[in-house]
Design a protein around this motif. Structure first.
Motif, PDB file in Angstrom:
ATOM      1  N   ARG A  45      32.784 -50.556 -49.048  1.00 51.41           N
ATOM      2  CA  ARG A  45      32.287 -49.781 -48.296  1.00 51.41           C
ATOM      3  C   ARG A  45      30.355 -49.780 -48.567  1.00 51.41           C
ATOM      4  N   PHE A  46      30.973 -51.173 -49.948  1.00 52.16           N
ATOM      5  CA  PHE A  46      29.365 -51.524 -49.790  1.00 52.16           C
ATOM      6  C   PHE A  46      29.195 -52.673 -49.283  1.00 52.16           C
ATOM      7  N   SER A  47      29.368 -53.330 -48.281  1.00 52.57           N
ATOM      8  CA  SER A  47      29.617 -54.108 -47.449  1.00 52.57           C
ATOM      9  C   SER A  47      29.814 -53.692 -46.713  1.00 52.57           C
ATOM     10  N   LEU A  48      30.341 -52.226 -45.397  1.00 52.60           N
ATOM     11  CA  LEU A  48      30.301 -52.005 -44.604  1.00 52.60           C
ATOM     12  C   LEU A  48      28.649 -51.313 -44.582  1.00 52.60           C
ATOM     13  N   GLU A  49      28.243 -50.835 -46.074  1.00 54.57           N
ATOM     14  CA  GLU A  49      27.033 -50.219 -45.472  1.00 54.57           C
ATOM     15  C   GLU A  49      25.849 -51.108 -44.765  1.00 54.57           C
ATOM     16  N   LEU A  50      25.745 -52.418 -45.747  1.00 54.61           N
ATOM     17  CA  LEU A  50      25.013 -53.605 -45.413  1.00 54.61           C
ATOM     18  C   LEU A  50      25.065 -53.623 -43.793  1.00 54.61           C
ATOM     19  N   ALA A  51      26.801 -54.446 -43.708  1.00 49.52           N
ATOM     20  CA  ALA A  51      27.109 -54.364 -41.837  1.00 49.52           C
ATOM     21  C   ALA A  51      26.342 -52.861 -40.946  1.00 49.52           C
ATOM     22  N   GLY A  52      26.596 -51.979 -41.840  1.00 46.91           N
ATOM     23  CA  GLY A  52      25.665 -50.983 -40.431  1.00 46.91           C
ATOM     24  C   GLY A  52      24.828 -51.213 -40.939  1.00 46.91           C
ATOM     25  N   VAL A  53      23.311 -51.634 -42.030  1.00 44.33           N
ATOM     26  CA  VAL A  53      22.342 -51.729 -41.267  1.00 44.33           C
ATOM     27  C   VAL A  53      22.422 -53.344 -40.983  1.00 44.33           C
ATOM     28  N   LEU A  54      22.267 -54.389 -40.722  1.00 43.21           N
ATOM     29  CA  LEU A  54      22.222 -55.597 -39.708  1.00 43.21           C
ATOM     30  C   LEU A  54      22.690 -55.104 -38.916  1.00 43.21           C
ATOM     31  N   ASP A  55      23.721 -54.310 -37.987  1.00 48.20           N
ATOM     32  CA  ASP A  55      23.733 -53.953 -36.885  1.00 48.20           C
ATOM     33  C   ASP A  55      25.203 -55.517 -36.294  1.00 48.20           C
ATOM     34  N   VAL A  56      25.577 -56.250 -37.648  1.00 49.96           N
ATOM     35  CA  VAL A  56      26.658 -56.855 -37.798  1.00 49.96           C
ATOM     36  C   VAL A  56      27.666 -56.278 -38.287  1.00 49.96           C
ATOM     37  N   ARG A  57      29.535 -57.351 -38.274  1.00 52.82           N
ATOM     38  CA  ARG A  57      29.936 -57.224 -38.057  1.00 52.82           C
ATOM     39  C   ARG A  57      30.507 -57.246 -39.694  1.00 52.82           C
ATOM     40  N   GLN A  58      31.422 -55.982 -40.185  1.00 46.22           N
ATOM     41  CA  GLN A  58      31.748 -56.909 -41.744  1.00 46.22           C
ATOM     42  C   GLN A  58      32.295 -58.091 -42.148  1.00 46.22           C
ATOM     43  N   THR A  59      32.458 -58.600 -41.214  1.00 42.63           N
ATOM     44  CA  THR A  59      33.449 -60.136 -41.888  1.00 42.63           C
ATOM     45  C   THR A  59      32.149 -60.821 -41.828  1.00 42.63           C
ATOM     46  N   ALA A  60      31.068 -60.973 -41.196  1.00 42.55           N
ATOM     47  CA  ALA A  60      29.853 -61.372 -41.291  1.00 42.55           C
ATOM     48  C   ALA A  60      29.375 -61.648 -42.020  1.00 42.55           C
ATOM     49  N   VAL A  61      29.289 -60.157 -42.878  1.00 48.91           N
ATOM     50  CA  VAL A  61      28.638 -59.588 -43.949  1.00 48.91           C
ATOM     51  C   VAL A  61      29.448 -60.530 -45.349  1.00 48.91           C
ATOM     52  N   LEU A  62      29.950 -60.721 -44.917  1.00 50.21           N
ATOM     53  CA  LEU A  62      31.666 -61.292 -45.965  1.00 50.21           C
ATOM     54  C   LEU A  62      31.455 -62.473 -46.120  1.00 50.21           C
ATOM     55  N   ALA A  63      31.149 -63.461 -44.903  1.00 51.45           N
ATOM     56  CA  ALA A  63      30.840 -64.995 -44.887  1.00 51.45           C
ATOM     57  C   ALA A  63      29.369 -64.680 -45.483  1.00 51.45           C
ATOM     58  N   GLY A  64      28.258 -64.152 -45.545  1.00 49.78           N
ATOM     59  CA  GLY A  64      26.990 -64.167 -45.236  1.00 49.78           C
ATOM     60  C   GLY A  64      26.950 -64.142 -47.454  1.00 49.78           C
ATOM     61  N   ALA A  65      28.439 -63.639 -47.762  1.00 54.37           N
ATOM     62  CA  ALA A  65      28.032 -63.172 -49.288  1.00 54.37           C
ATOM     63  C   ALA A  65      29.190 -64.966 -49.858  1.00 54.37           C
ATOM     64  N   ASP A  66      29.612 -65.656 -49.421  1.00 53.77           N
ATOM     65  CA  ASP A  66      30.650 -66.118 -49.574  1.00 53.77           C
ATOM     66  C   ASP A  66      29.530 -67.790 -49.487  1.00 53.77           C
TER      67      ASP A  66
END
Length: 83
Positions: free
Chosen positions: A33-54
């Motif tokens: 849910r945390f990564s999904l909310e970040l993706a929503g604010v950034l207007d990117v896909r959740q996989t992009a947020v997860l890759a950025g976290a990596d």
């Protein structure tokens, strides 16, 4: 004799590129849910947020994301890696 092998972009894919703290990066990777909310604010896909976290990318340190981080109990000092 060692041969020199040129590094490709694939070699740099997992490299650390930013100052996001390891604690926050791990929470992003573990909490859907945390990564999904970040993706929503950034207007990117959740996989992009997860890759950025990596990579612990600085893109995840944007000022627009501060309300989401505060909602999950992080303050501004928690976001940056301690030197």
């Amino acid at each position: 004799m060692k041969e020199k092998v040129k590094k490709t972009m694939k070699d740099y894919r997992k490299a650390k590129t930013g100052d996001l703290s390891e604690n926050v990066a791990n929470h992003i990777k573990e909490c859907n849910r945390f990564s999904l909310e970040l993706a929503g604010v950034l207007d990117v896909r959740q996989t992009a947020v997860l890759a950025g976290a990596d990579r612990r990318s600085n893109k995840l340190l944007g000022i627009a994301l501060l309300p989401v981080y505060k909602k999950y109990g992080y303050n501004k000092e928690d976001l940056y890696e301690k030197i």
